[in-house]
Motif scaffolding. Structure first.
Motif, PDB file in Angstrom:
ATOM      1  N   ILE A  97       0.855  -1.184   0.000  1.00  0.00           N
ATOM      2  CA  ILE A  97       0.000   0.000   0.000  1.00  0.00           C
ATOM      3  C   ILE A  97       0.894   1.238   0.000  1.00  0.00           C
ATOM      4  O   ILE A  97       2.058   1.165   0.379  1.00  0.00           O
ATOM      5  N   THR A  98       0.322   2.347  -0.405  1.00  0.00           N
ATOM      6  CA  THR A  98       0.997   3.631  -0.307  1.00  0.00           C
ATOM      7  C   THR A  98       0.072   4.608   0.407  1.00  0.00           C
ATOM      8  O   THR A  98      -1.145   4.380   0.495  1.00  0.00           O
ATOM      9  N   ASP A  99       0.646   5.673   0.925  1.00  0.00           N
ATOM     10  CA  ASP A  99      -0.145   6.668   1.642  1.00  0.00           C
ATOM     11  C   ASP A  99      -1.164   7.308   0.705  1.00  0.00           C
ATOM     12  O   ASP A  99      -0.867   7.624  -0.434  1.00  0.00           O
ATOM     13  N   LYS A 100      -2.387   7.460   1.201  1.00  0.00           N
ATOM     14  CA  LYS A 100      -3.497   8.087   0.474  1.00  0.00           C
ATOM     15  C   LYS A 100      -3.831   7.326  -0.810  1.00  0.00           C
ATOM     16  O   LYS A 100      -4.157   7.924  -1.846  1.00  0.00           O
ATOM     17  N   SER A 101      -3.764   6.003  -0.734  1.00  0.00           N
ATOM     18  CA  SER A 101      -4.066   5.176  -1.902  1.00  0.00           C
ATOM     19  C   SER A 101      -5.439   4.531  -1.764  1.00  0.00           C
ATOM     20  O   SER A 101      -5.947   4.317  -0.664  1.00  0.00           O
ATOM     21  N   ALA A 102      -6.036   4.225  -2.916  1.00  0.00           N
ATOM     22  CA  ALA A 102      -7.290   3.474  -2.980  1.00  0.00           C
ATOM     23  C   ALA A 102      -6.968   2.084  -3.502  1.00  0.00           C
ATOM     24  O   ALA A 102      -6.236   1.937  -4.485  1.00  0.00           O
ATOM     25  N   ASN A 103      -7.512   1.058  -2.860  1.00  0.00           N
ATOM     26  CA  ASN A 103      -7.120  -0.320  -3.159  1.00  0.00           C
ATOM     27  C   ASN A 103      -8.348  -1.190  -3.401  1.00  0.00           C
ATOM     28  O   ASN A 103      -9.198  -1.351  -2.521  1.00  0.00           O
ATOM     29  N   ARG A 104      -8.430  -1.750  -4.625  1.00  0.00           N
ATOM     30  CA  ARG A 104      -9.563  -2.588  -5.024  1.00  0.00           C
ATOM     31  C   ARG A 104      -9.201  -4.061  -5.096  1.00  0.00           C
ATOM     32  O   ARG A 104     -10.070  -4.908  -5.308  1.00  0.00           O
ATOM     33  N   GLU A 105      -7.917  -4.382  -4.937  1.00  0.00           N
ATOM     34  CA  GLU A 105      -7.468  -5.748  -5.159  1.00  0.00           C
ATOM     35  C   GLU A 105      -8.096  -6.724  -4.156  1.00  0.00           C
ATOM     36  O   GLU A 105      -8.275  -6.409  -2.979  1.00  0.00           O
ATOM     37  N   LYS A 106      -8.399  -7.933  -4.644  1.00  0.00           N
ATOM     38  CA  LYS A 106      -8.926  -8.985  -3.764  1.00  0.00           C
ATOM     39  C   LYS A 106      -7.876  -9.406  -2.761  1.00  0.00           C
ATOM     40  O   LYS A 106      -8.164  -9.599  -1.570  1.00  0.00           O
ATOM     41  N   ASN A 107      -6.629  -9.569  -3.234  1.00  0.00           N
ATOM     42  CA  ASN A 107      -5.508  -9.863  -2.341  1.00  0.00           C
ATOM     43  C   ASN A 107      -4.732  -8.574  -2.106  1.00  0.00           C
ATOM     44  O   ASN A 107      -4.285  -7.928  -3.061  1.00  0.00           O
ATOM     45  N   LEU A 108      -4.597  -8.212  -0.839  1.00  0.00           N
ATOM     46  CA  LEU A 108      -3.915  -6.973  -0.496  1.00  0.00           C
ATOM     47  C   LEU A 108      -2.922  -7.244   0.640  1.00  0.00           C
ATOM     48  O   LEU A 108      -3.131  -6.837   1.783  1.00  0.00           O
ATOM     49  N   ALA A 160     -13.381  -5.212   5.721  1.00  0.00           N
ATOM     50  CA  ALA A 160     -14.483  -4.391   5.238  1.00  0.00           C
ATOM     51  C   ALA A 160     -13.982  -3.216   4.412  1.00  0.00           C
ATOM     52  O   ALA A 160     -12.874  -2.723   4.627  1.00  0.00           O
ATOM     53  N   ASP A 161     -14.801  -2.791   3.459  1.00  0.00           N
ATOM     54  CA  ASP A 161     -14.488  -1.557   2.749  1.00  0.00           C
ATOM     55  C   ASP A 161     -14.521  -0.410   3.750  1.00  0.00           C
ATOM     56  O   ASP A 161     -15.527  -0.221   4.460  1.00  0.00           O
ATOM     57  N   ASP A 162     -13.446   0.353   3.798  1.00  0.00           N
ATOM     58  CA  ASP A 162     -13.361   1.399   4.802  1.00  0.00           C
ATOM     59  C   ASP A 162     -12.129   2.257   4.516  1.00  0.00           C
ATOM     60  O   ASP A 162     -11.286   1.906   3.685  1.00  0.00           O
ATOM     61  N   MET A 163     -12.042   3.359   5.225  1.00  0.00           N
ATOM     62  CA  MET A 163     -10.826   4.171   5.235  1.00  0.00           C
ATOM     63  C   MET A 163     -10.008   3.750   6.444  1.00  0.00           C
ATOM     64  O   MET A 163     -10.496   3.799   7.584  1.00  0.00           O
ATOM     65  N   TYR A 164      -8.766   3.335   6.204  1.00  0.00           N
ATOM     66  CA  TYR A 164      -7.924   2.800   7.274  1.00  0.00           C
ATOM     67  C   TYR A 164      -6.717   3.703   7.520  1.00  0.00           C
ATOM     68  O   TYR A 164      -6.191   4.335   6.600  1.00  0.00           O
ATOM     69  N   LEU A 183      -2.520   6.564   5.432  1.00  0.00           N
ATOM     70  CA  LEU A 183      -3.966   6.538   5.254  1.00  0.00           C
ATOM     71  C   LEU A 183      -4.259   5.873   3.919  1.00  0.00           C
ATOM     72  O   LEU A 183      -3.689   6.252   2.894  1.00  0.00           O
ATOM     73  N   PHE A 184      -5.149   4.874   3.926  1.00  0.00           N
ATOM     74  CA  PHE A 184      -5.482   4.196   2.677  1.00  0.00           C
ATOM     75  C   PHE A 184      -6.913   3.674   2.751  1.00  0.00           C
ATOM     76  O   PHE A 184      -7.494   3.532   3.835  1.00  0.00           O
ATOM     77  N   SER A 185      -7.479   3.407   1.602  1.00  0.00           N
ATOM     78  CA  SER A 185      -8.845   2.877   1.561  1.00  0.00           C
ATOM     79  C   SER A 185      -8.868   1.490   0.941  1.00  0.00           C
ATOM     80  O   SER A 185      -8.023   1.145   0.112  1.00  0.00           O
ATOM     81  N   VAL A 186      -9.828   0.694   1.369  1.00  0.00           N
ATOM     82  CA  VAL A 186     -10.148  -0.593   0.736  1.00  0.00           C
ATOM     83  C   VAL A 186     -11.552  -0.412   0.176  1.00  0.00           C
ATOM     84  O   VAL A 186     -12.506  -0.153   0.925  1.00  0.00           O
ATOM     85  N   ASN A 187     -11.678  -0.500  -1.138  1.00  0.00           N
ATOM     86  CA  ASN A 187     -12.969  -0.195  -1.772  1.00  0.00           C
ATOM     87  C   ASN A 187     -13.288  -1.200  -2.870  1.00  0.00           C
ATOM     88  O   ASN A 187     -13.407  -0.861  -4.043  1.00  0.00           O
ATOM     89  N   ARG A 188     -13.431  -2.447  -2.473  1.00  0.00           N
ATOM     90  CA  ARG A 188     -13.721  -3.512  -3.451  1.00  0.00           C
ATOM     91  C   ARG A 188     -15.165  -3.443  -3.947  1.00  0.00           C
ATOM     92  O   ARG A 188     -15.469  -3.918  -5.029  1.00  0.00           O
ATOM     93  N   LYS A 189     -16.057  -2.862  -3.157  1.00  0.00           N
ATOM     94  CA  LYS A 189     -17.482  -2.836  -3.509  1.00  0.00           C
ATOM     95  C   LYS A 189     -17.942  -1.449  -3.930  1.00  0.00           C
ATOM     96  O   LYS A 189     -19.124  -1.226  -4.126  1.00  0.00           O
ATOM     97  N   GLY A 190     -17.033  -0.513  -4.034  1.00  0.00           N
ATOM     98  CA  GLY A 190     -17.410   0.842  -4.409  1.00  0.00           C
ATOM     99  C   GLY A 190     -16.600   1.854  -3.632  1.00  0.00           C
ATOM    100  O   GLY A 190     -15.749   1.503  -2.822  1.00  0.00           O
ATOM    101  N   SER A 191     -16.889   3.119  -3.870  1.00  0.00           N
ATOM    102  CA  SER A 191     -16.136   4.182  -3.227  1.00  0.00           C
ATOM    103  C   SER A 191     -16.398   4.222  -1.725  1.00  0.00           C
ATOM    104  O   SER A 191     -17.506   3.929  -1.259  1.00  0.00           O
ATOM    105  N   VAL A 192     -15.373   4.577  -0.969  1.00  0.00           N
ATOM    106  CA  VAL A 192     -15.514   4.801   0.464  1.00  0.00           C
ATOM    107  C   VAL A 192     -14.987   6.199   0.775  1.00  0.00           C
ATOM    108  O   VAL A 192     -14.173   6.749   0.044  1.00  0.00           O
ATOM    109  N   TYR A 193     -15.472   6.769   1.839  1.00  0.00           N
ATOM    110  CA  TYR A 193     -15.064   8.119   2.184  1.00  0.00           C
ATOM    111  C   TYR A 193     -15.194   8.308   3.686  1.00  0.00           C
ATOM    112  O   TYR A 193     -15.801   7.502   4.396  1.00  0.00           O
ATOM    113  N   THR A 194     -14.645   9.380   4.153  1.00  0.00           N
ATOM    114  CA  THR A 194     -14.763   9.757   5.561  1.00  0.00           C
ATOM    115  C   THR A 194     -14.845  11.268   5.640  1.00  0.00           C
ATOM    116  O   THR A 194     -14.461  11.977   4.699  1.00  0.00           O
ATOM    117  N   PHE A 195     -15.371  11.764   6.742  1.00  0.00           N
ATOM    118  CA  PHE A 195     -15.485  13.196   6.958  1.00  0.00           C
ATOM    119  C   PHE A 195     -14.320  13.695   7.795  1.00  0.00           C
ATOM    120  O   PHE A 195     -13.863  13.013   8.703  1.00  0.00           O
TER     121      PHE A 195
END
Length: 213
Positions: A97-108, A160-164, A183-195
């Motif tokens: 992973i990298t900082d501020k990355s979005a990750n859709r891969e099944k294996n991470l 779970a899809d989330d911001m981690y 900070l990175f996201s896991v978004n296999r089922k769609g976009s994720v976000y946080t406030f």
């Protein structure tokens, strides 16, 4: 035996019949040390004779002193014992992973490697914005001059899809400490976000009026 600051060895000999040519100070350097520190010439104040050795570079050092007086009487050999100067600690190298990355891969798979021979402890905190603190096991493996830690928590579609947020705190035996955060996201089922904290405060302040319909 570990020090994160420079050290100075002061050699003091109390002798009336002092002969500097009969003093042998042996300094050895290994590990990260590129050169052996030099011993200053002795200064004399009456029967007190003093020399100094400064250790200001990272490395493993040892010092011993043999001395005889002008008549050839030999004193017992002084041995300090090995000690380590370690003023720095390397940052972790994160793969997968990298900082501020979005990750859709099944294996991470995530791995964190350290190349620090004096590494003492590593603490990992993985927290999801919605998931909360994740209890995950990091597998440790020794590598040349360090360790690698692997996390399989997100493999095979798990997690779970989330911001981690991944926080890494590493310490070495000399007391040096470094903190890193990704900070990175896991978004296999769609976009994720946080406030942001500011947006959360604004939303909490909004009062929704009942509809007239």
């Amino acid at each position: 035996m570990y020090y994160k600051e420079n050290r100075t060895a002061t050699i003091t000999i109390l002798e009336h019949n002092f002969d500097e040519s009969r003093v042998k100070v042996l300094v050895s350097a290994s590990g990260d040390a590129k050169e052996t520190p030099a011993v200053t010439a002795f200064t004399t104040n009456g029967d007190i004779h003093t020399a100094v050795v400064s250790f200001d570079k990272d490395g493993v050092y040892d010092i011993s002193v043999d001395v005889a007086d002008g008549a050839g009487n030999q004193a017992a050999t002084y041995k300090n014992g090995s000690f380590v100067i370690d003023k720095t600690i390397g940052k972790a190298v994160v793969a997968g992973i990298t900082d501020k990355s979005a990750n859709r891969e099944k294996n991470l798979p995530i791995s964190v490697s350290f190349t620090d021979t004096n590494l003492e402890s590593v603490d990992f905190t993985l927290k999801g914005d919605k998931t909360g603190v994740v209890k995950a096991e990091w597998q440790q493996t020794a590598i040349p001059d360090g360790y690698i830690y692997q996390l399989d928590y997100f493999n095979s579609g798990a997690g779970a899809d989330d911001m981690y947020t991944l926080k890494i705190v590493s310490k070495d035996k000399a007391g040096n400490k470094v903190e890193q955060e990704l900070l990175f996201s896991v978004n296999r089922k769609g976009s994720v976000y946080t406030f942001s904290e500011e947006t959360k405060a604004l939303l909490n302040a909004i009062v929704m009026e009942p509809s007239d319909i």
